[in-house]
Design a protein around this motif. Structure first.
Motif, mmCIF file in Angstrom:
data_model
loop_
_atom_site.group_PDB
_atom_site.id
_atom_site.type_symbol
_atom_site.label_atom_id
_atom_site.label_comp_id
_atom_site.label_asym_id
_atom_site.label_seq_id
_atom_site.Cartn_x
_atom_site.Cartn_y
_atom_site.Cartn_z
ATOM 1 N N GLN A 10 -35.271 11.287 -44.154
ATOM 2 C CA GLN A 10 -33.933 12.058 -44.317
ATOM 3 C C GLN A 10 -32.821 10.801 -44.160
ATOM 4 N N GLN A 11 -33.005 9.705 -43.422
ATOM 5 C CA GLN A 11 -32.098 8.736 -43.534
ATOM 6 C C GLN A 11 -32.136 7.855 -44.851
ATOM 7 N N LYS A 12 -32.996 7.715 -45.504
ATOM 8 C CA LYS A 12 -33.160 7.095 -46.980
ATOM 9 C C LYS A 12 -32.139 7.577 -47.773
ATOM 10 N N GLU A 13 -31.555 6.468 -48.399
ATOM 11 C CA GLU A 13 -30.497 7.048 -49.618
ATOM 12 C C GLU A 13 -31.261 6.791 -50.829
ATOM 13 N N LEU A 14 -30.737 7.146 -52.096
ATOM 14 C CA LEU A 14 -31.439 7.368 -53.289
ATOM 15 C C LEU A 14 -32.442 6.421 -53.796
ATOM 16 N N LYS A 15 -31.785 5.102 -53.722
ATOM 17 C CA LYS A 15 -32.792 3.888 -53.974
ATOM 18 C C LYS A 15 -33.929 3.597 -53.257
ATOM 19 N N ALA A 16 -33.700 3.820 -52.016
ATOM 20 C CA ALA A 16 -34.683 3.534 -50.804
ATOM 21 C C ALA A 16 -35.765 4.849 -50.898
ATOM 22 N N ARG A 17 -35.395 5.933 -51.439
ATOM 23 C CA ARG A 17 -36.320 7.019 -51.742
ATOM 24 C C ARG A 17 -37.276 6.671 -52.922
ATOM 25 N N GLU A 41 -24.032 18.483 -54.500
ATOM 26 C CA GLU A 41 -25.337 18.074 -53.941
ATOM 27 C C GLU A 41 -25.527 16.431 -54.163
ATOM 28 N N LEU A 42 -25.947 15.944 -52.956
ATOM 29 C CA LEU A 42 -26.095 14.495 -52.943
ATOM 30 C C LEU A 42 -27.348 14.220 -54.088
ATOM 31 N N LEU A 43 -27.422 13.035 -54.865
ATOM 32 C CA LEU A 43 -28.573 12.732 -55.809
ATOM 33 C C LEU A 43 -29.758 12.667 -55.115
ATOM 34 N N LYS A 44 -29.783 11.889 -53.856
ATOM 35 C CA LYS A 44 -31.038 11.607 -53.143
ATOM 36 C C LYS A 44 -31.802 13.072 -52.983
ATOM 37 N N ASN A 45 -31.120 14.131 -53.013
ATOM 38 C CA ASN A 45 -31.768 15.277 -52.671
ATOM 39 C C ASN A 45 -32.434 15.982 -53.640
ATOM 40 N N GLU A 101 -34.665 11.007 -61.410
ATOM 41 C CA GLU A 101 -35.617 11.382 -60.451
ATOM 42 C C GLU A 101 -36.933 10.574 -60.817
ATOM 43 N N TYR A 102 -37.388 10.116 -61.943
ATOM 44 C CA TYR A 102 -38.632 9.368 -62.178
ATOM 45 C C TYR A 102 -38.436 8.006 -62.318
#
Length: 360
Positions: free
Chosen positions: A43-50, A3-7, A84-85
């Motif tokens: 949906q297009q954003k990666e982890l740091k962007a999220r 699973e992708l980290l961003k999820n 996550e935080y």
């Protein structure tokens, strides 16, 4: 597939966060918050962007001013530590750079359960003397998370984060902090020191070579730290580093029976095998690596080195079989064409072949 980290930022996670925020600040617009986060671009954003997007959304709905919002955010209860935080230190990074007095204690607070290693870097750039004095204080704290932040936050080339160009040019301000932490009781902290030194080695190999020679042999923990810190120098076959770890020139070693799969399709795995042999009594202490010369978009090749093993071999022969994946990854784009493959022993290329990567 993992699973992708961003999820990790699921609707359930955001809903639970929203409940906490509403309990802390009853006027918080929970419905609007979730709408802001799960917008058309989510949906297009990666982890740091999220992480940054969550921080932006919080800022739109918290009452302000900034220092008051920090009081509210510090009341969030974290069920378990994790990235996550990291939207919390991201909030400090995005909105607190003009308020040093409020922001630095907040970063120290948040790093205990969500590392502030990304967020601290703009403050180092903006307030270099103050921040390095602060890092030196953190390096001596009882809390291992603060001690790690002292090292990890000032890495010159921290992945996924902004670089610190001044430290790439002159890493001397880092060295007193790393010296303090090199014998830290926490492996978590010592590994950060090693990663920091590995960053420095990419721009100042001779400096790190000297540090490695001074530190190596002091304690078992420091020896492991030095070895990890020198991984780039080992891949670059720096002679003094190879000698430091006991890897002699492989004069008596031969690579025989090199077999490389002639063709591999994009997304598949390349197979190769070879045999190490010697006429001496034993193969001895070996660092066994292989290199792939990847075809680039400009038609030239770029080498990437991969470690197979390090060991002291008592036998006269060692058979090795490996595979290399050509599945698409975010850090490397594959291009069809002729690629090179080489076997490297103790820093020296002893055999080479080639193969063709084809479109899927």
């Amino acid at each position: 597939m993992a699973e992708l980290l961003k999820n990790v930022y699921t609707q359930e996670f955001i809903a639970a966060l929203t409940q906490q925020l509403t309990a802390i600040y009853p006027d918080f617009d929970s419905e609007k918050f979730q709408q802001l986060i799960f917008d058309a671009a989510w949906q297009q954003k990666e982890l740091k962007a999220r992480m940054n997007h969550i921080a932006h959304s919080l800022h739109q709905l918290l009452p302000g001013p900034y220092h008051h919002n920090l009081v509210l955010l510090k009341q969030i209860k974290v069920e378990r530590s994790g990235f996550e935080y990291m939207f919390l230190p991201a909030y400090v990074e995005l909105y607190g750079q003009e308020d040093y007095v409020a922001s630095i204690p907040a970063l120290a607070h948040f790093t205990e359960f969500a590392s502030s290693e990304f967020a601290v870097r703009p403050f180092i750039i903006k307030y270099p003397r103050q921040m390095m004095a602060q890092m030196a204080l953190w390096a001596r704290m009882d809390n291992e998370h603060l001690r790690r932040l002292a090292s990890e936050g000032c890495r010159p080339r921290l992945p996924w984060a902004m670089a610190l160009p001044d430290f790439k040019q002159d890493p001397s301000p880092l060295l007193p902090i790393l010296e303090v932490l090199k014998d830290d009781p926490s492996e978590y902290v010592r590994r950060s020191v090693a990663n920091n030194l590995n960053d420095v080695a990419k721009d100042h190999p001779k400096l790190v070579t000297g540090i490695a020679k001074n530190w190596f042999g002091q304690t078992e923990n420091t020896d492991r730290l030095v070895k990890h810190a020198c991984r780039t120098l080992l891949k670059k076959a720096e002679p003094e580093i190879l000698t430091l770890f006991g890897f002699a020139p492989p004069k008596a070693i031969q690579v025989t029976s090199l077999k490389v799969q002639k063709q591999v399709a994009m997304g598949e795995r390349l197979s190769f095998s070879f045999t190490l042999a010697t006429k001496a009594q034993a193969l001895g202490k070996l660092r066994i690596e292989y290199a792939i010369d990847y075809m680039k978009s400009n038609g030239k090749q770029a080498r990437k080195i991969f470690k197979i093993a390090e060991a002291d071999y008592n036998a006269r022969q060692k058979d090795i079989t490996r595979e290399q994946s050509f599945k698409a990854i975010s850090t490397r784009k594959h291009y069809p064409g002729v690629h090179g493959m080489a076997v490297i022993i103790n820093g020296q290329e002893l055999a080479a072949g080639e193969f063709t990567l084809t479109a899927a």
